[in-house]
Design a protein around this motif. Structure first.
Motif, PDB file in Angstrom:
ATOM      1  N   LYS A 180       9.533  -7.011  10.338  1.00 41.03           N
ATOM      2  CA  LYS A 180       8.959  -8.109   9.561  1.00 41.03           C
ATOM      3  C   LYS A 180       7.956  -7.603   8.533  1.00 41.03           C
ATOM      4  CE  LYS A 180       9.221 -11.746  13.098  1.00 41.03           C
ATOM      5  NZ  LYS A 180       8.405 -12.719  13.898  1.00 41.03           N
ATOM      6  N   GLU A 181       7.206  -6.573   8.876  1.00 40.45           N
ATOM      7  CA  GLU A 181       6.151  -6.076   8.000  1.00 40.45           C
ATOM      8  C   GLU A 181       6.231  -4.558   7.889  1.00 40.45           C
ATOM      9  OE1 GLU A 181       2.225  -7.916   8.837  1.00 40.45           O
ATOM     10  OE2 GLU A 181       3.286  -8.863  10.485  1.00 40.45           O
ATOM     11  N   LEU A 182       6.051  -4.053   6.676  1.00 39.63           N
ATOM     12  CA  LEU A 182       6.149  -2.621   6.427  1.00 39.63           C
ATOM     13  C   LEU A 182       5.014  -2.193   5.502  1.00 39.63           C
ATOM     14  CD1 LEU A 182       7.745  -0.010   6.793  1.00 39.63           C
ATOM     15  CD2 LEU A 182       9.216  -0.705   4.905  1.00 39.63           C
ATOM     16  N   TYR A 183       4.219  -1.230   5.967  1.00 41.62           N
ATOM     17  CA  TYR A 183       3.036  -0.794   5.227  1.00 41.62           C
ATOM     18  C   TYR A 183       3.084   0.712   5.007  1.00 41.62           C
ATOM     19  CZ  TYR A 183       1.262  -5.339   6.597  1.00 41.62           C
ATOM     20  OH  TYR A 183       1.114  -6.686   6.782  1.00 41.62           O
ATOM     21  N   PHE A 184       3.032   1.097   3.734  1.00 38.83           N
ATOM     22  CA  PHE A 184       2.933   2.507   3.385  1.00 38.83           C
ATOM     23  C   PHE A 184       1.604   2.779   2.686  1.00 38.83           C
ATOM     24  CE2 PHE A 184       7.712   2.109   3.133  1.00 38.83           C
ATOM     25  CZ  PHE A 184       7.953   2.845   4.274  1.00 38.83           C
ATOM     26  N   GLU A 185       0.565   2.049   3.054  1.00 35.37           N
ATOM     27  CA  GLU A 185      -0.704   2.152   2.331  1.00 35.37           C
ATOM     28  C   GLU A 185      -1.326   3.533   2.461  1.00 35.37           C
ATOM     29  OE1 GLU A 185      -3.480  -0.923   2.766  1.00 35.37           O
ATOM     30  OE2 GLU A 185      -2.081  -2.507   2.288  1.00 35.37           O
ATOM     31  N   ASN A 186      -1.934   3.974   1.331  1.00 36.34           N
ATOM     32  CA  ASN A 186      -2.663   5.246   1.286  1.00 36.34           C
ATOM     33  C   ASN A 186      -1.796   6.411   1.764  1.00 36.34           C
ATOM     34  OD1 ASN A 186      -5.056   3.881   0.449  1.00 36.34           O
ATOM     35  ND2 ASN A 186      -5.400   3.288   2.572  1.00 36.34           N
ATOM     36  N   PHE A 187      -0.550   6.402   1.332  1.00 35.40           N
ATOM     37  CA  PHE A 187       0.402   7.478   1.623  1.00 35.40           C
ATOM     38  C   PHE A 187       0.759   8.106   0.273  1.00 35.40           C
ATOM     39  CE2 PHE A 187       4.735   8.339   3.856  1.00 35.40           C
ATOM     40  CZ  PHE A 187       4.455   9.688   3.834  1.00 35.40           C
ATOM     41  N   TYR A 247       6.904  -8.857   4.484  1.00 39.10           N
ATOM     42  CA  TYR A 247       5.739  -8.320   3.782  1.00 39.10           C
ATOM     43  C   TYR A 247       5.910  -6.823   3.602  1.00 39.10           C
ATOM     44  CZ  TYR A 247       0.836  -7.713   2.475  1.00 39.10           C
ATOM     45  OH  TYR A 247      -0.324  -7.425   1.791  1.00 39.10           O
ATOM     46  N   LEU A 248       5.676  -6.362   2.388  1.00 35.05           N
ATOM     47  CA  LEU A 248       5.812  -4.944   2.055  1.00 35.05           C
ATOM     48  C   LEU A 248       4.603  -4.519   1.250  1.00 35.05           C
ATOM     49  CD1 LEU A 248       7.479  -2.286   1.737  1.00 35.05           C
ATOM     50  CD2 LEU A 248       8.478  -3.310  -0.309  1.00 35.05           C
ATOM     51  N   SER A 249       3.958  -3.427   1.653  1.00 30.61           N
ATOM     52  CA  SER A 249       2.787  -2.932   0.930  1.00 30.61           C
ATOM     53  C   SER A 249       2.964  -1.459   0.596  1.00 30.61           C
ATOM     54  CB  SER A 249       1.522  -3.114   1.777  1.00 30.61           C
ATOM     55  OG  SER A 249       0.410  -2.552   1.111  1.00 30.61           O
ATOM     56  N   VAL A 250       2.775  -1.134  -0.682  1.00 28.91           N
ATOM     57  CA  VAL A 250       2.843   0.269  -1.125  1.00 28.91           C
ATOM     58  C   VAL A 250       1.555   0.650  -1.855  1.00 28.91           C
ATOM     59  CG1 VAL A 250       5.356   0.397  -1.255  1.00 28.91           C
ATOM     60  CG2 VAL A 250       4.086  -0.493  -3.200  1.00 28.91           C
ATOM     61  N   ARG A 251       0.472  -0.028  -1.525  1.00 25.56           N
ATOM     62  CA  ARG A 251      -0.826   0.272  -2.131  1.00 25.56           C
ATOM     63  C   ARG A 251      -1.238   1.711  -1.803  1.00 25.56           C
ATOM     64  NH1 ARG A 251      -5.708  -2.942  -3.328  1.00 25.56           N
ATOM     65  NH2 ARG A 251      -4.470  -4.763  -2.842  1.00 25.56           N
TER      66      ARG A 251
END
Length: 776
Positions: free
Chosen positions: A514-521, A539-543
């Protein structure tokens, strides 16, 4: 209770298993009674099952023994009994009731302020509420205030309320405390038989002309004030009520019928924290001060407590029993988190607030354990996570974001979350929790298999029951043997470049994600091609990555005309939808959206790409839309009459032959809040009229219209225009706006920045003019 239920299930299984064993034994006896010639063969044949049965019986005995131990540990005597109360827990608040003033540190100023408030000359009833998280010293502060002023009142009472109470018992206790030992036996018996109304009446009569002081310690129930306000009447004799609570809503509810003063407890400053630590750690040695060799270690230990008095007292108490050596203290510091959490009073006090939360807020609060300790979390990200998980319940006429913000506010009000930063409007921007609360919920999170947090090197120990996985810090290659088919939530924050080669394959194996976070990568420069096939992804985050492009299957694309009615039906059910993007399969396939009559009320952004017969009628109902983009629509009729009445529209883009007519007209009063207007590649448009009173706040105007013959009529009325851009216009029109003699320059000279371009074959000539500079 959950462990007890499991124990009961295990006992039931045990008895069933035992019954089966008995039946098997009976069958064995029957076999042994058979004729002699078969006995020996049967004996050999059954010897192996005998050993298996014996092993099973031994295993059952061990299981029963473990169940018995758990029963004793949690205070269950039989299956029918509730937890025994024979063995009472230690209540750490008792100590605060007997502290001398000289033992209280860091509360002198708030004590004196509260005394001034409670001793004020106002005759009206006043409620002073001390609010803060568990362990901040609310009870200690209240007791110091209470003892200082209670002798100046006609009657006074200290009542411990706690999580649950009966109103009648509370009122009886209040009456007995007011009267002390002066109640006659007949009166005492009468009080015991009174109902709630009778008790309230009796208290009101007793307090009719008395100046009273009541202290209610540890109030949890938001409705507490409605239970006691009528008993403690406002007799205009200066009645005073003091309340300690972790929930500011308890104090706010008192405002309905009383003057309320709220004091928010603060953490101890470093100097006071060290003073309290030394007083408890070295109270009988070193003159109450730390020896020089322990100075740095003491400072580090105290800083870990983050100014929480309870933590300081617990840690100091543990250290007071240890040798005062660098080795022992260093060893203690290394295990400080577990040492504090293993202290029963510490964990119980800090867990009370979590245990008091409703179920949906417990899930929301557990999310804080998935972030590194001590970090500030963006509130916007947090509420979007809750929504994606389905933790936020929809409420009528409220967006899910609004409801989620209310959840966060309630966690703040309950002293479980602190706001780290606010924006210019005073709204919460980032938040955090105390490190000790983080330890508590991290432990609960793991116990419940809510989430597992790893460095990559630990991933081989992944619990397949967990539905959420977080990888923090550097890590080696992710093992391919890990079963992640059940994962719903995945986050990675790593500086390891090695992960970039395996992350694509790993991430797309989460079929239920449901949610995928690649933050600060920072080493991640692209997303897996198949990420759009994650059907459940919300929800997808690539911040904080180097990803520049999102996969194309992320939106509603290639819509066929025959599917338009079905799409409209789905959209109408999305009551809280804020952004909608629709594109057709080709330039010939018309987007059919006319069948929608009730568009989402909170829609803010609308993107339509493809041919339209006309603008859908429901667009006029978009009272909250702020941005509209129309492309390739081939509208023959001027769309501005429809769009101009939208009250909140700020940005409008009409591009790529979205309009194929010759003239656009902006009527008086149209587009009251529009700031950005982009008319791009409108190859058929040759003129544009702006009536006075239209586009009153427009700031940026971009035009790419190769057939435009003249400067838009009425452009001089746009007094707020800051940026004007003409692209691909005829050479003659561009020259007419040249500041060096162009006859049309005067009507655009009020614009601070002008950018002009015309086309000569494949070459472009650009003139950029800053009018203010030219004027000077």
């Amino acid at each position: 209770m959950e462990k007890f239920r499991k124990s009961r299930v295990n006992l039931t299984a045990f008895w069933r298993s035992s019954r089966m064993q008995i039946e098997r034994q009976k069958a064995m006896v029957t076999l042994l009674k058979r004729p002699k010639r078969n006995r020996f063969a049967d004996f050999l044949h059954k010897q192996k099952p005998h050993h298996q049965i014996a092993a099973q019986i031994q295993e059952i005995k061990e299981t029963v023994q473990r169940i018995t131990e758990r029963r004793e540990r949690y205070g269950f005597n039989t299956l029918q009994q509730t937890p025994t109360t024979a063995r009472k827990r230690h209540d750490p608040r008792k100590a605060s009731l007997f502290l001398k003033e000289t033992e209280v540190i860091g509360l002198e100023s708030p004590r004196d302020e509260l005394i001034v408030v409670l001793e004020s000359s106002s005759p009206h009833r006043l409620v002073a509420s001390v609010v803060g998280m568990g362990g901040l010293g609310k009870t200690t502060l209240a007791k110091q205030v209470y003892d200082r002023i209670k002798g100046r009142f006609d009657c006074h009472a200290w009542i411990a309320v706690s999580e649950s109470y009966k109103v009648e018992d509370l009122l009886r206790n209040l009456m007995k405390k007011f009267c002390g030992g002066g109640l006659e036996l007949t009166t005492q018996n009468a009080i015991e038989t009174m109902d709630e109304v009778a008790l309230i009446t009796h208290l009101r009569e007793y307090l009719h002309n008395k100046r009273y002081l009541v202290m209610f310690d540890d109030v949890w129930n938001n409705e507490f004030w409605s239970d006691i306000e009528h008993a403690l009447l406002d007799n205009e004799s200066g009645g005073r009520i003091l309340i300690t609570t972790r929930n500011i809503a308890v104090a706010d509810n008192c405002k309905t019928s009383s003057w309320v003063v709220i004091h928010r407890m603060k953490y101890l400053p470093p100097d006071k924290a060290m003073e309290l630590f030394c007083k408890k750690s070295f109270q009988f040695e070193y003159g109450g001060c730390h020896p020089s060799e322990l100075k740095n270690l003491s400072a580090e230990i105290v800083s870990r407590c983050q100014g929480l008095p309870l933590a300081i007292v617990v840690v100091a108490g543990l250290l007071s029993t240890k040798e005062k050596t660098v080795y022992q203290w260093q060893k203690f510091l290394e295990s400080l988190g577990s040492e504090m959490l293993n202290h029963s009073d510490m964990e119980r006090i800090l867990s009370l607030s979590y245990n008091d939360l409703p179920y949906n807020l417990k899930c929301c609060y557990l999310y804080f354990g998935m972030f590194p300790k001590g970090c500030s979390i963006r509130c916007g990200r947090l509420i979007r996570q809750w929504i994606a998980e389905g933790f936020v319940k929809s409420e009528r006429r409220k967006t899910l974001e609004d409801v989620a913000k209310e959840y966060l506010t309630e966690l703040v009000d309950r002293s479980l979350v602190e706001i780290s930063k606010v924006d210019g409007e005073g709204k919460a921007k980032t938040c955090h929790i105390h490190d000790l609360l983080h330890d508590v919920i991290f432990k609960k999170m793991e116990d419940l298999s809510f989430c597992q947090v790893f460095s990559g090197d630990e991933l081989s120990n992944f619990n397949t029951v967990a539905r959420r996985l977080t990888i923090i810090g550097s890590s080696n290659k992710i093992p391919s043997t890990i079963d992640v088919s059940r994962i719903r939530w995945f986050s990675i924050s790593s500086q390891d470049e090695m992960l970039n080669s395996t992350i694509s394959k790993f991430a797309t194996s989460f079929k239920l994600l449901k949610e995928l976070y690649f933050e600060n990568f920072p080493h991640l420069d692209h997303l897996p091609k198949d990420i759009g096939n994650l059907f459940h992804l919300r929800y997808l985050s690539v911040r904080g990555t180097r990803v520049k492009y999102l996969p194309k299957t992320l939106g509603i694309a290639k819509l066929r005309s025959e599917d338009g009615r079905s799409l409209c039906g789905c959209i109408e059910k999305m009551k809280c939808l804020e952004s909608l993007y629709v594109s057709s399969t080709s330039e010939e396939d018309i987007i059919e959206l006319e069948s929608m009559t009730c568009p989402p009320e909170f829609l803010r952004r609308l993107y339509l790409v493809g041919p339209l017969k006309k603008l859908p009628d429901w667009i006029t109902k978009l009272q909250n839309v702020t941005m509209i983009s129309i492309k390739c629509s081939k509208l023959g009729d001027d769309p501005l009459k429809v769009l101009g009445i939208l009250p909140e529209l700020v940005e409008l883009r009409i591009r790529n032959e979205a309009f194929v007519g010759e003239q656009l007209r902006f009527e008086e009063g149209g587009f009251p809040k529009l700031k950005v207007l982009d008319l791009y590649d409108l190859k058929g448009m040759n003129s544009m009229r702006i009536e006075e009173g239209a586009l009153p706040v427009l700031e940026k105007l971009h035009l790419k219209t190769p057939k435009l013959q003249e400067v838009p009529s009425g452009i001089q009325h746009l007094r707020n225009l800051e940026m004007l851009q003409f692209m691909d216009i005829p050479n003659e029109l561009m020259e007419s706006m040249d500041p060096n003699g162009g006859h049309n320059y005067q009507i655009i000279q009020h614009v601070s920045s002008i950018r002009l371009s015309c086309e000569h074959g494949k070459e472009y000539n650009f003139y950029e003019v800053i009018s203010k500079i030219m004027k000077d």
